[in-house]
Design a protein around this motif. Sequence first.
Motif, PDB file in Angstrom:
ATOM      1  N   PRO A 138     -12.661   0.345   2.020  1.00 24.02           N
ATOM      2  CA  PRO A 138     -11.853  -1.143   1.677  1.00 24.02           C
ATOM      3  C   PRO A 138     -10.636  -0.842   1.510  1.00 24.02           C
ATOM      4  O   PRO A 138      -9.392  -1.518   1.623  1.00 24.02           O
ATOM      5  N   LEU A 139      -9.868   0.519   1.551  1.00 24.93           N
ATOM      6  CA  LEU A 139      -8.613   1.007   1.202  1.00 24.93           C
ATOM      7  C   LEU A 139      -7.978   1.321   2.469  1.00 24.93           C
ATOM      8  O   LEU A 139      -6.792   1.425   2.420  1.00 24.93           O
ATOM      9  N   HIS A 140      -8.533   1.287   3.255  1.00 25.64           N
ATOM     10  CA  HIS A 140      -8.152   1.732   4.755  1.00 25.64           C
ATOM     11  C   HIS A 140      -7.126   0.541   5.335  1.00 25.64           C
ATOM     12  O   HIS A 140      -7.319  -0.419   5.422  1.00 25.64           O
ATOM     13  N   GLY A 141      -6.030   1.313   5.596  1.00 27.47           N
ATOM     14  CA  GLY A 141      -4.832   0.470   6.044  1.00 27.47           C
ATOM     15  C   GLY A 141      -3.775  -0.157   4.984  1.00 27.47           C
ATOM     16  O   GLY A 141      -3.067  -0.958   5.145  1.00 27.47           O
ATOM     17  N   ILE A 142      -4.263   0.105   3.640  1.00 26.88           N
ATOM     18  CA  ILE A 142      -3.365  -0.510   2.698  1.00 26.88           C
ATOM     19  C   ILE A 142      -2.722   0.505   1.998  1.00 26.88           C
ATOM     20  O   ILE A 142      -3.161   1.534   1.565  1.00 26.88           O
ATOM     21  N   THR A 143      -1.477   0.228   1.907  1.00 18.84           N
ATOM     22  CA  THR A 143      -0.417   1.523   1.466  1.00 18.84           C
ATOM     23  C   THR A 143      -0.711   1.444   0.021  1.00 18.84           C
ATOM     24  O   THR A 143      -0.993   0.438  -0.504  1.00 18.84           O
TER      25      THR A 143
END
Length: 74
Positions: A8-13
Amino acid sequence: MTSPSRDPLHGITLSALLTELVARHGWAGLAQRVPIRCFQHEPSLKSSLAFLRRTPWAREKVEALYLESLGSDR
């Protein structure tokens, strides 16, 4: 072809994650939930990001809070 990431954290800086948490809880609320000095004393996005990038245990706590807040939105 690769399957989409289940993380779920993929692609979130880290910057976007922290900005959203501050908008949701404010610095004081964030300091209550994750009691680290960079949130408690003269907090700023820049100093907090620097600390979280070099302190894995603190970053894990902030990421866990973010994931918890995602769950409460549903």
